[in-house]
Structure formats: structure tokens, C-alpha cells
Design a protein around this motif. Structure first.
Motif, PDB file in Angstrom:
ATOM      1  N   PRO A  18       0.837  -1.200   0.000  1.00  0.00           N
ATOM      2  CA  PRO A  18       0.000   0.000   0.000  1.00  0.00           C
ATOM      3  C   PRO A  18       0.872   1.251   0.000  1.00  0.00           C
ATOM      4  CG  PRO A  18       0.149  -0.821   2.227  1.00  0.00           C
ATOM      5  CD  PRO A  18       0.895  -1.803   1.348  1.00  0.00           C
ATOM      6  N   PRO A  19       0.297   2.392  -0.418  1.00  0.00           N
ATOM      7  CA  PRO A  19       1.067   3.646  -0.385  1.00  0.00           C
ATOM      8  C   PRO A  19       1.520   3.937   1.048  1.00  0.00           C
ATOM      9  CG  PRO A  19      -0.964   3.931  -1.615  1.00  0.00           C
ATOM     10  CD  PRO A  19      -1.036   2.586  -0.948  1.00  0.00           C
ATOM     11  N   MET A  20       2.787   4.235   1.201  1.00  0.00           N
ATOM     12  CA  MET A  20       3.375   4.485   2.513  1.00  0.00           C
ATOM     13  C   MET A  20       4.035   5.859   2.527  1.00  0.00           C
ATOM     14  SD  MET A  20       3.068   1.586   4.390  1.00  0.00           S
ATOM     15  CE  MET A  20       4.414   1.418   5.533  1.00  0.00           C
ATOM     16  N   ASP A  27      18.865  17.490   4.024  1.00  0.00           N
ATOM     17  CA  ASP A  27      20.061  17.122   3.273  1.00  0.00           C
ATOM     18  C   ASP A  27      19.909  15.795   2.526  1.00  0.00           C
ATOM     19  OD1 ASP A  27      20.107  15.594   5.566  1.00  0.00           O
ATOM     20  OD2 ASP A  27      22.150  16.109   6.134  1.00  0.00           O
ATOM     21  N   GLY A  28      18.655  15.332   2.376  1.00  0.00           N
ATOM     22  CA  GLY A  28      18.366  14.203   1.496  1.00  0.00           C
ATOM     23  C   GLY A  28      18.357  12.820   2.126  1.00  0.00           C
ATOM     24  N   ILE A  29      18.577  12.712   3.415  1.00  0.00           N
ATOM     25  CA  ILE A  29      18.522  11.402   4.065  1.00  0.00           C
ATOM     26  C   ILE A  29      17.055  11.013   4.237  1.00  0.00           C
ATOM     27  CG2 ILE A  29      19.037  10.114   6.176  1.00  0.00           C
ATOM     28  CD1 ILE A  29      21.562  11.835   6.421  1.00  0.00           C
ATOM     29  N   ARG A  30      16.723   9.784   3.845  1.00  0.00           N
ATOM     30  CA  ARG A  30      15.340   9.323   3.873  1.00  0.00           C
ATOM     31  C   ARG A  30      15.147   8.125   4.789  1.00  0.00           C
ATOM     32  NH1 ARG A  30      12.180   9.218  -1.785  1.00  0.00           N
ATOM     33  NH2 ARG A  30      11.791  11.457  -1.858  1.00  0.00           N
ATOM     34  N   ALA A  31      14.027   8.136   5.472  1.00  0.00           N
ATOM     35  CA  ALA A  31      13.548   6.973   6.220  1.00  0.00           C
ATOM     36  C   ALA A  31      12.241   6.578   5.529  1.00  0.00           C
ATOM     37  CB  ALA A  31      13.313   7.318   7.680  1.00  0.00           C
ATOM     38  N   CYS A  32      12.226   5.433   4.898  1.00  0.00           N
ATOM     39  CA  CYS A  32      11.116   5.028   4.039  1.00  0.00           C
ATOM     40  C   CYS A  32      10.147   4.084   4.742  1.00  0.00           C
ATOM     41  CB  CYS A  32      11.664   4.338   2.794  1.00  0.00           C
ATOM     42  SG  CYS A  32      12.772   5.375   1.831  1.00  0.00           S
ATOM     43  N   HIS A  57      20.989  10.706  12.609  1.00  0.00           N
ATOM     44  CA  HIS A  57      20.300   9.776  13.496  1.00  0.00           C
ATOM     45  C   HIS A  57      18.850   9.503  13.079  1.00  0.00           C
ATOM     46  CE1 HIS A  57      23.695   9.939  16.155  1.00  0.00           C
ATOM     47  NE2 HIS A  57      23.628  11.258  16.152  1.00  0.00           N
ATOM     48  N   LEU A  58      18.423  10.029  11.934  1.00  0.00           N
ATOM     49  CA  LEU A  58      17.031   9.892  11.499  1.00  0.00           C
ATOM     50  C   LEU A  58      16.591   8.432  11.415  1.00  0.00           C
ATOM     51  CD1 LEU A  58      14.334  10.997  10.447  1.00  0.00           C
ATOM     52  CD2 LEU A  58      15.363  11.035   8.153  1.00  0.00           C
ATOM     53  N   CYS A  59      17.327   7.613  10.712  1.00  0.00           N
ATOM     54  CA  CYS A  59      16.907   6.213  10.516  1.00  0.00           C
ATOM     55  C   CYS A  59      16.866   5.451  11.837  1.00  0.00           C
ATOM     56  CB  CYS A  59      17.814   5.524   9.508  1.00  0.00           C
ATOM     57  SG  CYS A  59      17.608   6.182   7.831  1.00  0.00           S
ATOM     58  N   ASP A  60      17.825   5.701  12.717  1.00  0.00           N
ATOM     59  CA  ASP A  60      17.820   5.044  14.032  1.00  0.00           C
ATOM     60  C   ASP A  60      16.612   5.489  14.850  1.00  0.00           C
ATOM     61  OD1 ASP A  60      20.167   3.593  13.599  1.00  0.00           O
ATOM     62  OD2 ASP A  60      21.428   5.217  14.364  1.00  0.00           O
ATOM     63  N   VAL A  62      13.708   6.614  13.735  1.00  0.00           N
ATOM     64  CA  VAL A  62      12.499   6.023  13.146  1.00  0.00           C
ATOM     65  C   VAL A  62      12.401   4.550  13.512  1.00  0.00           C
ATOM     66  CG1 VAL A  62      11.394   5.374  10.961  1.00  0.00           C
ATOM     67  CG2 VAL A  62      12.254   7.694  11.283  1.00  0.00           C
ATOM     68  N   GLU A  63      13.512   3.841  13.466  1.00  0.00           N
ATOM     69  CA  GLU A  63      13.507   2.424  13.833  1.00  0.00           C
ATOM     70  C   GLU A  63      13.072   2.256  15.287  1.00  0.00           C
ATOM     71  OE1 GLU A  63      16.706  -1.189  14.338  1.00  0.00           O
ATOM     72  OE2 GLU A  63      17.024   0.262  12.720  1.00  0.00           O
ATOM     73  N   ASP A  64      13.586   3.087  16.183  1.00  0.00           N
ATOM     74  CA  ASP A  64      13.180   3.028  17.592  1.00  0.00           C
ATOM     75  C   ASP A  64      11.695   3.327  17.740  1.00  0.00           C
ATOM     76  OD1 ASP A  64      15.777   2.440  18.301  1.00  0.00           O
ATOM     77  OD2 ASP A  64      16.247   4.486  18.989  1.00  0.00           O
ATOM     78  N   TYR A  65      11.201   4.323  17.003  1.00  0.00           N
ATOM     79  CA  TYR A  65       9.785   4.672  17.055  1.00  0.00           C
ATOM     80  C   TYR A  65       8.917   3.498  16.597  1.00  0.00           C
ATOM     81  CZ  TYR A  65       5.339   6.752  15.803  1.00  0.00           C
ATOM     82  OH  TYR A  65       4.004   7.012  15.687  1.00  0.00           O
ATOM     83  N   CYS A  66       9.291   2.886  15.481  1.00  0.00           N
ATOM     84  CA  CYS A  66       8.507   1.768  14.943  1.00  0.00           C
ATOM     85  C   CYS A  66       8.534   0.554  15.863  1.00  0.00           C
ATOM     86  CB  CYS A  66       9.005   1.395  13.548  1.00  0.00           C
ATOM     87  SG  CYS A  66       8.646   2.644  12.299  1.00  0.00           S
TER      88      CYS A  66
END
Length: 70
Positions: A18-20, A27-32, A57-60, A62-66
Motif C-alpha cells: 500500500p502507499p506508505m 540534506d536528502g537522508i530518507r527513512a522510508c 540519526h534519522l533512521c535510528d 524512526v527504527e526506535d519509534y517503529c
């Protein structure tokens, strides 16, 4: 002392099913593929921006949040 002021915005991964929604830093770092709920992802992006989260630290973060959602 370094002050971090990263801007984050929500993007739609429309070509997926599904659309996510994900978060992208200024600066272009993405958490998908965070959630199908735009408001949830938008609030998370706003919170990261207000907190001054470094995009490194964005991806880390988001991972902790999820992990906390399950």
C-alpha cells in the motif's frame, strides 16, 4: 557547541502497495515506509525537527519509534 537544525518533511511512496509515507531530511537522508497514516508521520517529522534531531540519526530514531509501536 554544535546546534543542529534539520528540517524534515513527509513524502509519499506512491509506487508501492500500500502507499506508505516516509520522512526526508533537508540534506536528502530518507527513512522510508514508516506508515500509511500521513498524520502520524507528519507529527513524527515535526517532533524530530523541534527536537533538533540530527539527520545522521534519522533512521535510528524512526527504527526506535517503529519498534515502540508494535
Amino acid at each position: 557547541m554544535n546546534v543542529c537544525s534539520a528540517n524534515y518533511h513527509v513524502f509519499l511512496e506512491g509506487d508501492k502497495t500500500p502507499p506508505m509515507y516516509g520522512i526526508e531530511s533537508g540534506d536528502g537522508i530518507r527513512a522510508c515506509r514508516i506508515s500509511t497514516d500521513f498524520l502520524e508521520v507528519s507529527r513524527l517529522a515535526e517532533w524530530y525537527g523541534r527536537a533538533g534531531l540530527s539527520s545522521v540519526h534519522l533512521c535510528d530514531a524512526v527504527e526506535d519509534y517503529c519498534r515502540g509501536q508494535s
